[in-house]
Design an enzyme around this catalytic site. Structure first.
Site, PDB file in Angstrom:
ATOM      1  N   ASP A 283      -0.870   2.455   3.423  1.00 34.17           N
ATOM      2  CA  ASP A 283      -1.731   1.289   3.208  1.00 34.17           C
ATOM      3  C   ASP A 283      -2.948   1.640   2.361  1.00 34.17           C
ATOM      4  O   ASP A 283      -3.412   2.775   2.336  1.00 34.17           O
ATOM      5  CB  ASP A 283      -2.190   0.713   4.551  1.00 34.17           C
ATOM      6  CG  ASP A 283      -3.013   1.713   5.356  1.00 34.17           C
ATOM      7  OD1 ASP A 283      -2.644   2.905   5.380  1.00 34.17           O
ATOM      8  OD2 ASP A 283      -4.022   1.308   5.962  1.00 34.17           O
ATOM      9  N   GLU A 284      -3.451   0.658   1.672  1.00 35.71           N
ATOM     10  CA  GLU A 284      -4.747   0.704   0.986  1.00 35.71           C
ATOM     11  C   GLU A 284      -4.921   1.941   0.103  1.00 35.71           C
ATOM     12  O   GLU A 284      -5.994   2.530   0.043  1.00 35.71           O
ATOM     13  CB  GLU A 284      -5.879   0.616   2.006  1.00 35.71           C
ATOM     14  CG  GLU A 284      -5.866  -0.683   2.796  1.00 35.71           C
ATOM     15  CD  GLU A 284      -6.874  -0.714   3.926  1.00 35.71           C
ATOM     16  OE1 GLU A 284      -7.444  -1.801   4.188  1.00 35.71           O
ATOM     17  OE2 GLU A 284      -7.084   0.328   4.573  1.00 35.71           O
TER      18      GLU A 284
END
Length: 477
Positions: A283-284
Site C-alpha cells: 500500500d501507499e
C-alpha cells in the site's frame, strides 16, 4: 427481550419452559466456564460444516453438536453470552440454535509498528476475538516507524530499527520466544496469525539497519502538510522517523541486495507462520516508480508462494503481476473510486479472493465523533458505531462473482493508540460490528441497526463489568 448475542446466529428458536439454572457459585466464575460446566452432552455430527454447531438448552441441561473443534468452540462462545442474571441466580433461557458463519475469514488487523504493543495486550485481544468468533489476527509488523519482529537472518532490523515509535516514544519488538507465545495463544483461541511485512513503501525503518536497501525519502507537499499538522518532522535517511506521513519511502527496486533481503526476510517469516497466509503489504508506495513497484511486489509474492504460503496484499497490488490465488485486502471507502475498484477486481480475475476492510466503516482508529480524544478522521470523517455496522461486503465492488469475497477484517492502526487502554476504547464496540457482518446472515429482523444496537448495548454493559473500557456511545447515539 431478545437474546444478547453478537454475532447473531443463523437460526435462533426460543423454546418453551423453565430456564436452566446454573450451579451455585456461578457468579464468582467466568461466564464461559460457567456455561461449559453445564454442558450435559457434546457429540460429533459430520453433516455440520467445520465451524457450524447446534445448541439446545432447556431446564435439564445443554446439548452441543459440532463436526470439528472450531464448531464446538463457537458453541461455547455463544453459551457464554447466554448466561444472565435471573431472579433466582444465574440462568440460561431455553433456546435452540443452529449456526454457521457467512464468511470463512473474519479478522482484525493490529498495527504494532506505529506503536508497539506487547504480548500481554495481543493475548488479551486474542481472547476477545474468540468471544466474537473471529478467525484471523493480522499483525502489521513493519512500517516507517519501526520493525517489530526479531529476524535471525537479519538481526540488525531488531537491533537498530525497533527503538522508537510515532511521537518519539519507546519502541520494541517480539523476540522468538514472544512470537512462539503469540502463536500458542492464538492456536488455543482458534485464531490464525497473519504476519505482514509491508513493502516496497513503508520501509524507512529498514534503512536504519540496512541503508543500502532504501532509496532517499521522497518529500512531497503532502508529506510537508502532514508534518506541519501532526509533527514528527520531515523524513531523513538514516534518522528514525516518528511522524505520521506516508508514501515517502521505498526499497531500491532492482538491486541484487534487495532481492536477497526479500528472500531472507520473507522466507524466514513464512517458516515462522503455521497458517497459510503471509501479507506483503503493497500500500501507499507513492515514492516507488510504478514499473519498479510491480516488479518488486510480484517478486515478493513469488517468494511467498515458493515457501508454500498464499500471499495477501493491500488492493493497490492488483496492478502487479501476482500469482493466481493471491488474496487482496480492500481498504478503500464503501463507495470506492474507480481506480480502487479496478485494482480489487484484478485479484478476482486472477483466481484470488478479497478481504473487505473499508476504511470508512471498519478502520477502528477513526474517531467515533469529533470529540473523541484518540483517533484520526481522514476516512470520510468520524466513524460512528452505526456507520461501522451499516454496510455489506458483497455490495462494495460491483460485478464480483459469488465467492469472490472471502471475508471481513477490521483494522486498528495505532498512530494515536499507545497502549491497551487505547486499544480497548477504539476497538470496542466497533469490532463487534465487523464480527457480525462477517458471521451473520445478510438479512433478517436482527440484522438491522436498531436490533443490533439493543444487543450491543448489553454486550457493552458486560464488557465494562469485565473491566473492558468499551465506548458507551452505542447507548446514546
Amino acid at each position: 427481550m431478545t437474546l444478547p448475542l453478537v454475532p447473531w446466529p443463523a437460526s435462533v428458536r426460543p423454546r418453551e419452559g423453565a430456564p436452566l439454572h446454573l450451579a451455585p457459585g456461578t457468579a464468582a466464575r467466568a461466564e464461559a466456564e460457567a456455561a461449559a460446566s453445564a454442558v450435559t452432552s457434546e457429540h460429533h455430527d459430520a453433516a455440520l460444516p467445520d465451524e457450524g454447531y447446534r445448541l439446545d438448552v432447556d431446564a435439564a441441561g445443554i446439548v452441543v453438536a459440532a463436526s470439528a473443534p472450531a464448531g464446538a468452540r463457537h458453541a461455547r462462545a455463544t453459551l457464554a453470552q447466554l448466561v444472565e442474571q435471573g431472579p433466582e441466580g444465574w440462568v440460561i433461557r431455553p433456546v435452540s440454535i443452529a449456526d454457521a458463519p457467512r464468511y470463512p475469514h473474519r479478522g482484525l488487523m493490529l498495527d504494532v509498528a506505529r506503536h508497539f504493543h506487547p504480548v500481554s495486550t495481543v493475548a488479551w485481544l486474542l481472547d476477545r476475538m474468540a468471544e466474537l468468533k473471529l478467525t484471523h489476527l493480522h499483525l502489521h509488523l513493519t512500517d516507517d516507524q519501526g520493525w517489530r519482529l526479531d529476524m535471525r537472518s537479519r538481526p540488525a532490523l531488531a537491533e537498530r530499527a525497533s527503538g522508537t515509535s510515532v511521537g518519539g516514544g519507546p519502541g520494541g519488538f517480539y523476540t522468538r520466544a514472544d512470537w512462539d507465545d503469540l502463536l500458542s495463544h492464538a492456536e488455543r483461541r482458534g485464531v490464525q496469525l497473519v504476519p505482514e511485512i509491508d513493502l516496497p513503501g513503508h520501509t524507512h525503518a529498514v534503512g536504519l539497519a540496512h541503508p543500502e536497501l532504501c532509496a532517499p525519502p521522497v518529500v512531497t507537499d503532502e508529506v510537508r502538510r502532514v508534518a506541519a499538522e501532526h509533527g514528527g518532522g520531515l523524513p531523513r535517511a538514516g534518522v528514525p522517523y516518528t511522524g505520521l506521513a506516508v508514501g515517502f519511502s521505498s526499497l531500491r527496486v532492482g538491486e541484487p541486495a534487495v532481492e536477497e533481503f526479500l528472500h531472507d526476510v520473507l522466507g524466514e517469516v513464512c517458516a515462522l507462520t503455521p497458517g497459510d497466509l503471509v501479507h506483503i503489504g503493497g500500500d501507499e508506495a507513492l515514492g516507488t516508480d510504478p514499473d519498479d513497484y510491480a516488479s518488486l511486489v510480484g517478486l515478493a509474492a513469488e517468494i511467498v508462494v515458493a515457501h508454500g504460503k498464499t500471499p495477501v496484499a493491500w488492493h493497490e497490488a492488483g496492478r502487479a503481476p501476482l500469482p493466481r490465488g493471491a488474496v487482496g485486502q480492500f481498504w478503500g471507502f464503501r463507495t470506492p473510486s474507480a481506480e480502487h475498484a479496478e485494482a480489487a477486481r484484478a485479484f478476482v480475475a486472477r483466481g484470488g479472493t478479497l478481504v473487505m476492510s473499508p476504511s470508512d466503516a471498519v478502520y477502528l482508529d477513526m474517531k467515533y465523533d469529533p470529540s473523541t480524544p484518540l483517533g484520526l478522521t481522514w476516512a470520510d470523517g468520524p466513524t460512528s458505531v452505526e456507520r461501522s455496522y451499516e454496510w455489506d461486503p458483497d455490495d462494495i465492488i460491483p460485478g464480483l462473482p459469488d465467492g469472490a469475497v472471502r471475508g471481513v477484517e477490521a483494522a486498528l492502526w495505532t498512530e494515536t493508540i499507545r497502549d491497551r487502554a487505547g486499544v480497548e476504547r477504539m476497538a470496542f464496540p466497533r469490532l463487534a460490528s465487523a464480527a457480525e457482518i462477517a458471521w451473520s446472515p445478510r438479512s433478517g429482523r436482527e440484522r438491522a441497526w436498531p436490533a443490533f444496537r439493543a444487543r450491543l448495548a448489553e454486550r457493552v454493559r458486560r464488557w465494562r463489568e469485565d473491566g473492558v473500557d468499551a465506548q458507551e456511545i452505542v447507548l446514546t447515539s
